[in-house]
Design an enzyme around this catalytic site. Sequence first.
Site, PDB file in Angstrom:
ATOM      1  CD  GLU A 134      23.414  43.316   7.962  1.00 12.23           C
ATOM      2  OE1 GLU A 134      22.706  42.571   7.257  1.00 12.23           O
ATOM      3  OE2 GLU A 134      24.227  42.894   8.799  1.00 12.23           O
ATOM      4  CG  HIS A 135      18.460  42.814  10.086  1.00  8.77           C
ATOM      5  ND1 HIS A 135      17.553  41.784  10.107  1.00  8.77           N
ATOM      6  CD2 HIS A 135      19.681  42.236  10.076  1.00  8.77           C
ATOM      7  CE1 HIS A 135      18.198  40.627  10.128  1.00  8.77           C
ATOM      8  NE2 HIS A 135      19.491  40.874  10.117  1.00  8.77           N
ATOM      9  CG  HIS A 186      22.949  41.678  13.209  1.00  8.41           C
ATOM     10  ND1 HIS A 186      21.730  41.281  13.717  1.00  8.41           N
ATOM     11  CD2 HIS A 186      23.151  40.923  12.103  1.00  8.41           C
ATOM     12  CE1 HIS A 186      21.227  40.339  12.956  1.00  8.41           C
ATOM     13  NE2 HIS A 186      22.065  40.099  11.975  1.00  8.41           N
ATOM     14  CD  GLU A 212      20.105  36.999  11.997  1.00 12.63           C
ATOM     15  OE1 GLU A 212      21.328  37.219  11.865  1.00 12.63           O
ATOM     16  OE2 GLU A 212      19.222  37.765  11.565  1.00 12.63           O
TER      17      GLU A 212
END
Length: 429
Positions: A72-73, A69, A144
Amino acid sequence: MKFETIEYNNYDEKLYKYEHSSGLKCLVIPKKGYSKKYATFSTKYGSVDNEFIIPGDKDTTRVPDGIAHFLEHKLFEQKDGSVMDKFAALGSRPNAYTSFNQTVYLFSCTDLFKENFDLLLNFVQNPYITEESVEREKGIIGQEINMYRDNPGWRVSFNLLEALYEKHPVKLDIAGSIESISKITKETLYKCYETFYHPSNMVVTVVGDVDHNQVFEQIEKNIQSTKKVSEIKRIFPDESESLNKKYVEQIMPVPTPLFYIGFKDNNFNLQGTEILKYTVAIKLLLSMIIGKSSELYSNLYDKGLINSTFETDFSLESSYAYSMLGGESVNPEAVKDLLVKEIRRLQDNGLELNVFERLQKAAKGRFLRQFNSVESISRTFISLYFKGVTMFDYFNVYDTISFDYITDVFYKHFDIEKMALSVVKSSKT
């Protein structure tokens, strides 16, 4: 340029398949007359892939949870600016998501498809990661993580996975934890990128009114690697067939308790269309037992024990499988008790053939309606292609699945000893 054309004349659908010399697969599903075009560039790399052997290595590599994840950012940051801004300038809508088993980069547009597609292919292949940006991203993703940690709907589902699984990383939040992401470095990110973002571990899908020859030519022009590599060996811990916990409860400020009931399924070593067949069977069984047209659903709804938030789902991957059902309820334990009672009644008396046949037709109709949405087609194709099947393989499954097979799966999957309950409720409930 050689590519394969597969026609499904009974359904007026077509699939073009092309494999680049690097091993990258490309699928084009033409939808003549559709204004929207939808393209994805995806890697078979998700949050559960935190222990693996890099092709050519002998030793195991272990990386921090949440790194897929995090990566991905980072790919959306380029040396010359934000990729999001570049897509916006081309009038398209970009996005990305990381799941347990894949990371997907995508855009949709009505115009300038060629330019948008070039941008998608180029930015995913060219990461620009600095130590400063990694440290900055830790703060962003930390926020997040905290947001999801405080989200009751998120927590009730992951608490269920924690009840089902003792060791498997599917129980862990996709974004990782504050502690795990603090250990992520620029070097580790590049190592994971070079391992999992090789074209041979990836697939491109394009759905819409496009010229497949042009799409394949752009692939030839833009894909930088020409050498295939051996498959990545993914390592998962030995997981018990039994539950980790029967019950998990968390106190959070919710007006109505949330719950999920799950069944742990150890029958995940399936190949090809058997994956689709088993998936269809479980989803049909969920509809037969507690779907909106079932007696149990009506009973629960009339008693105020469930409401419109109620949902069911089934997940089947190469190292785990489970079904889950739930939503809001003033009394989750009562829902569980009535579900158990209904399962035992059906085990004693048998499933009803006419109910199966009715729901089978309805399920196939819902499946066919997905072909009216370029987004639905693309998402389904990505998740299935990494399992070695395509969305079109469902056609034969819906037509040939038998009542005897459904009955056999029912007795295997809905084992009360493999059932767990997760509840999130307020301290006042």
